[in-house]
Motif scaffolding. Structure first.
Motif, mmCIF file in Angstrom:
data_model
loop_
_atom_site.group_PDB
_atom_site.id
_atom_site.type_symbol
_atom_site.label_atom_id
_atom_site.label_comp_id
_atom_site.label_asym_id
_atom_site.label_seq_id
_atom_site.Cartn_x
_atom_site.Cartn_y
_atom_site.Cartn_z
ATOM 1 N N ALA A 270 38.733 31.905 33.323
ATOM 2 C CA ALA A 270 39.562 32.934 32.690
ATOM 3 C C ALA A 270 39.360 32.934 31.186
ATOM 4 O O ALA A 270 40.303 32.851 30.416
ATOM 5 C CB ALA A 270 41.023 32.705 33.039
ATOM 6 N N LEU B 243 40.989 35.338 28.205
ATOM 7 C CA LEU B 243 42.261 35.791 28.741
ATOM 8 C C LEU B 243 43.383 35.629 27.711
ATOM 9 O O LEU B 243 44.410 36.286 27.810
ATOM 10 C CB LEU B 243 42.604 35.008 30.009
ATOM 11 N N TYR C 254 35.727 32.427 43.740
ATOM 12 C CA TYR C 254 36.048 32.621 42.334
ATOM 13 C C TYR C 254 35.116 31.750 41.515
ATOM 14 O O TYR C 254 35.106 30.543 41.644
ATOM 15 C CB TYR C 254 37.506 32.225 42.040
ATOM 16 N N SER D 209 49.362 42.377 31.354
ATOM 17 C CA SER D 209 48.223 42.678 32.222
ATOM 18 C C SER D 209 48.585 42.673 33.701
ATOM 19 O O SER D 209 47.794 43.089 34.538
ATOM 20 C CB SER D 209 47.102 41.652 31.998
ATOM 21 N N PRO E 1 50.185 34.736 40.063
ATOM 22 C CA PRO E 1 49.552 33.688 40.865
ATOM 23 C C PRO E 1 49.769 33.869 42.364
ATOM 24 O O PRO E 1 49.261 33.100 43.163
ATOM 25 C CB PRO E 1 50.233 32.412 40.364
ATOM 26 N N ILE F 24 49.150 39.952 35.579
ATOM 27 C CA ILE F 24 48.561 38.815 36.285
ATOM 28 C C ILE F 24 49.652 38.053 37.046
ATOM 29 O O ILE F 24 50.722 37.792 36.536
ATOM 30 C CB ILE F 24 47.835 37.898 35.291
ATOM 31 N N LEU G 84 43.458 40.941 37.219
ATOM 32 C CA LEU G 84 43.691 39.554 37.590
ATOM 33 C C LEU G 84 43.049 38.645 36.545
ATOM 34 O O LEU G 84 42.430 39.114 35.582
ATOM 35 C CB LEU G 84 43.130 39.288 38.986
ATOM 36 N N ALA G 85 43.189 37.342 36.741
ATOM 37 C CA ALA G 85 42.801 36.381 35.707
ATOM 38 C C ALA G 85 41.322 36.445 35.348
ATOM 39 O O ALA G 85 40.939 36.145 34.224
ATOM 40 C CB ALA G 85 43.167 34.964 36.158
ATOM 41 N N HIS G 86 40.465 36.828 36.299
ATOM 42 C CA HIS G 86 39.040 36.838 36.008
ATOM 43 C C HIS G 86 38.563 38.148 35.408
ATOM 44 O O HIS G 86 37.399 38.267 35.022
ATOM 45 C CB HIS G 86 38.236 36.538 37.287
ATOM 46 N N PRO H 283 49.906 37.854 29.820
ATOM 47 C CA PRO H 283 49.975 37.923 31.281
ATOM 48 C C PRO H 283 50.965 38.960 31.790
ATOM 49 O O PRO H 283 50.693 39.652 32.764
ATOM 50 C CB PRO H 283 50.372 36.504 31.681
#
Length: 227
Positions: free
Chosen positions: A20, A23, A16, A31, A35, A33, A209-211, A28
């Motif tokens: 982010a 974002l 990674y 989207s 963890p 997302i 995802l976060a990225h 969240p």
């Protein structure tokens, strides 16, 4: 620099490198997302399968149909990006059945745009962008995709990125290397980001995802979708 497998990705080797950034524009819960590491691993595996399917479907489109769709995409691009004079516009060299926008690039250049092509300099590093127009010298880059050999480096005002897949929230499924997300996250001034592809590449969700950074606009042969 060479890469033997165009589908080998940062996702698959669990590296990674993208912060982010931006974002904050996405809720969240909206989207999706999470963890949860096992869920992330499952998403990466799912994306790999979807990529291959979508690329195979795109390559299977008859050439005449791809050409017709590409002309429609170019027409819609003219509506979304009406004033190109003086703008730095990043496009892409067509790969694995992608829309071939080199004709649109030539027209934009004639109208005063400085068109750029993205260049991979290293794995897990942001792209750079070099100016190019038809007739200028090219060299082979990653995956043997031609890149400008001598162009002036510039920061794009507009980024037109190819899609492997896309969803209704304007999230883009790419080739898995993370180059576009990583680059967009590091640019000081956010460009207008446009994803282009065919309507057949639409899926319900890429499970962002976060990225993952969404496109501002996605254009297919049926027209633009704005985020």
């Amino acid at each position: 620099m060479t890469k033997s497998d165009p589908y080998e990705s940062d996702e698959e080797i669990r590296e990674y490198a993208s912060p982010a950034c931006m974002l904050h524009e996405v809720d969240p819960a909206y989207s999706g997302i999470s963890p949860d590491e096992s869920r992330i691993s499952d998403i990466f595996a799912w994306r790999k399968i979807q990529r291959q399917r979508l690329i195979d479907d795109r390559k299977a489109l008859p050439f005449a149909e791809r050409e017709d769709h590409t002309r429609s995409i170019a027409d819609h691009l003219d509506q979304v990006v009406a004033d190109v004079n003086g703008k730095h516009i990043s496009l892409f060299w067509p790969f694995l059945g992608e829309p071939d926008l080199r004709g649109w690039m030539a027209t934009a250049t004639a109208r005063g745009a400085d068109c750029l092509l993205p260049v991979v300099t290293a794995k897990a590093a942001p792209l750079i962008f070099r100016s190019w127009k038809i007739g200028k010298r090219l060299e082979r880059g990653v995956w043997n995709i031609p890149v400008p050999a001598e162009g002036q480096e510039a920061v794009p005002d507009i980024v037109i990125a190819p899609l492997v897949g896309f969803d209704p929230r304007c999230f883009r499924l790419g080739y898995g290397g993370g180059f576009f997300d990583r680059t967009l996250a590091t640019l000081e001034h956010k460009p207008l980001v446009i994803g282009v592809g065919f309507e057949s590449q639409r899926i319900d969700t890429i499970h962002p995802l976060a990225h993952d950074i969404p496109m501002d606009v996605i254009i297919t042969q049926t027209g633009p979708r704005h985020r």
